[in-house]
Design an enzyme around this catalytic site. Structure first.
Site, PDB file in Angstrom:
ATOM      1  N   ASP A 240      22.261  18.420  16.106  1.00 41.10           N
ATOM      2  CA  ASP A 240      21.175  19.167  15.455  1.00 41.10           C
ATOM      3  C   ASP A 240      20.457  18.299  14.416  1.00 41.10           C
ATOM      4  OD1 ASP A 240      19.586  21.397  15.029  1.00 41.10           O
ATOM      5  OD2 ASP A 240      20.913  22.231  13.500  1.00 41.10           O
TER       6      ASP A 240
ATOM      7  N   ASN B 150      17.346  28.344  22.833  1.00 35.70           N
ATOM      8  CA  ASN B 150      16.268  27.365  22.671  1.00 35.70           C
ATOM      9  C   ASN B 150      15.089  27.635  23.610  1.00 35.70           C
ATOM     10  OD1 ASN B 150      18.582  24.633  21.959  1.00 35.70           O
ATOM     11  ND2 ASN B 150      17.449  25.899  20.512  1.00 35.70           N
TER      12      ASN B 150
HETATM   13  C1  IPE Z   1      21.918  24.424  18.315  1.00 42.91           C
HETATM   14  O1  IPE Z   1      20.890  24.034  17.468  1.00 42.91           O
HETATM   15  C2  IPE Z   1      21.596  24.044  19.741  1.00 42.91           C
HETATM   16  C3  IPE Z   1      21.574  22.621  20.029  1.00 42.91           C
HETATM   17  C4  IPE Z   1      21.817  21.631  19.197  1.00 42.91           C
HETATM   18  C5  IPE Z   1      21.273  22.290  21.381  1.00 42.91           C
HETATM   19  P1  IPE Z   1      19.730  25.024  17.026  1.00 42.91           P
HETATM   20  O2  IPE Z   1      18.819  24.236  16.160  1.00 42.91           O
HETATM   21  O3  IPE Z   1      19.127  25.679  18.197  1.00 42.91           O
HETATM   22  O4  IPE Z   1      20.528  26.117  16.187  1.00 42.91           O
HETATM   23  P2  IPE Z   1      20.008  27.177  15.108  1.00 42.91           P
HETATM   24  O5  IPE Z   1      18.821  27.871  15.708  1.00 42.91           O
HETATM   25  O6  IPE Z   1      19.636  26.420  13.883  1.00 42.91           O
HETATM   26  O7  IPE Z   1      21.188  28.073  14.865  1.00 42.91           O
HETATM   27  C1  IPE Z   2      18.495  19.790  18.008  1.00 43.73           C
HETATM   28  O1  IPE Z   2      17.552  19.505  17.026  1.00 43.73           O
HETATM   29  C2  IPE Z   2      17.951  19.652  19.398  1.00 43.73           C
HETATM   30  C3  IPE Z   2      17.789  20.921  20.118  1.00 43.73           C
HETATM   31  C4  IPE Z   2      18.120  22.083  19.667  1.00 43.73           C
HETATM   32  C5  IPE Z   2      17.209  20.852  21.444  1.00 43.73           C
HETATM   33  P1  IPE Z   2      16.520  20.597  16.528  1.00 43.73           P
HETATM   34  O2  IPE Z   2      15.301  20.539  17.383  1.00 43.73           O
HETATM   35  O3  IPE Z   2      17.166  21.941  16.441  1.00 43.73           O
HETATM   36  O4  IPE Z   2      16.192  20.049  15.090  1.00 43.73           O
HETATM   37  P2  IPE Z   2      15.945  20.897  13.771  1.00 43.73           P
HETATM   38  O5  IPE Z   2      17.139  21.778  13.572  1.00 43.73           O
HETATM   39  O6  IPE Z   2      14.687  21.679  13.992  1.00 43.73           O
HETATM   40  O7  IPE Z   2      15.813  19.860  12.708  1.00 43.73           O
HETATM   41 MG    MG Z   3      18.145  22.884  14.947  1.00 43.51          MG
END
Ligand code: IPE
Ligand code: IPE
Ligand code: MG
Length: 255
Positions: free
Chosen positions: A21, A69
């Site tokens: 993340d 997502n």
């Molecule tokens: C969790 O991250 C999913 C992945 C890293 C693939 P998210 O960014 O989607 O999680 P939330 O929404 O902050 O809980």
């Molecule tokens: C994780 O990074 C990747 C996916 C969930 C696909 P994020 O896209 O959630 O990054 P932040 O949390 O917005 O920084």
């Molecule tokens: Mg995230």
């Protein structure tokens, strides 16, 4: 807790799971659009896969795209799907040469046909490799996984192969996406959030949880070592007392 003695052998996790993340925040902090953060995240992913495999760790499960997502802006979803497609094409031969067995878990039917075909081709190419098992969770949710397992059991009950009373933890676990693998010993989540975000809900019942503020594109092998050192310092009791685990008191039922 005292730091583990660097001279004594460290218990390594057999299976690491990672919630990768922080790509979006990394991009924002560096003045780039979000998709550049995902591209930068791929570099970390490659480095971490190599580092984990080099340590002789048997399994690595990476959360790449959650069930939830899908609700991101459509441009971000489609750029992520294109990135998976491109990265698979580029990386699969190197993974294969390194003896890594690749597997995907998640709702495949939600992915495009061409991506499904590519996932399958990568699985088939690497199926007989006996190196590290690399599991990529794409369109995956822990709740989805438990529901699909329950549904398979229900079908077996309907077909008269099982009764409801036969169902126990082992039968349900056998239908989950990670069936046959040891549960993750260590969960790492980058990006500062202290939550599970619907990752491996069942399998993480006894995982050690390690959270770091490091954003995924900045996560490197030193950060990985910190997480592994944290793991080495845990006493895993699985419901027993510390004395039982240390062998000072006999273990009873449940062994
Ligand atoms: C969790 O991250 C999913 C992945 C890293 C693939 P998210 O960014 O989607 O999680 P939330 O929404 O902050 O809980
Ligand atoms: C994780 O990074 C990747 C996916 C969930 C696909 P994020 O896209 O959630 O990054 P932040 O949390 O917005 O920084
Ligand atoms: Mg995230």
């Amino acid at each position: 807790m005292a730091a583990p003695d660097s001279n004594s052998p460290q218990p390594l996790p057999g299976h690491i799971a990672i919630i990768m993340d922080g790509n979006g925040r990394w991009a924002e902090a560096n003045g780039y659009p979000r998709h550049q953060g995902h591209r930068a995240g791929v570099k970390s992913t490659r480095a971490v896969v190599e580092a984990v495999a080099e340590k002789g760790i048997k399994a690595l499960t990476l959360f790449a795209f959650s069930s939830e997502n899908w609700s991101r802006p459509s441009e971000e979803v489609s750029s992520l799907m294109s990135l998976f497609f491109e990265v698979l094409q580029r990386e699969v031969d190197a993974l294969h040469e390194n003896g890594i067995q690749v597997r995907f878990v998640g709702a495949r039917n939600e992915l495009s046909n061409r991506l499904q075909k590519r996932l399958q081709a990568a699985e088939e190419l690497t199926a007989n490799n006996d190196g590290m098992q690399l599991v990529l969770a794409v369109a995956f949710g822990g709740r989805w996984d438990i529901v699909q397992a329950a549904c398979k059991l229900a079908k077996r009950v309907e077909a008269g192969q099982l009764t409801a009373g036969d169902i126990d933890e082992q039968l349900l676990a056998d239908e989950l996406s990670l069936a046959g693998m040891p549960a993750p010993d260590l969960l790492i989540r980058t990006g500062g959030e202290r939550r599970i975000s619907n990752f491996l809900l069942w399998d993480m019942a006894y995982s050690e949880l390690y959270f770091t503020d490091r954003l995924w594109p900045d996560f490197n092998s030193d950060d990985l070592d910190l997480a592994i050192n944290f793991f080495a310092g845990r006493e895993r009791r699985f419901g027993q007392t510390g004395d039982q685990v240390a062998g000072r008191t006999e273990a009873t039922a449940g062994d």
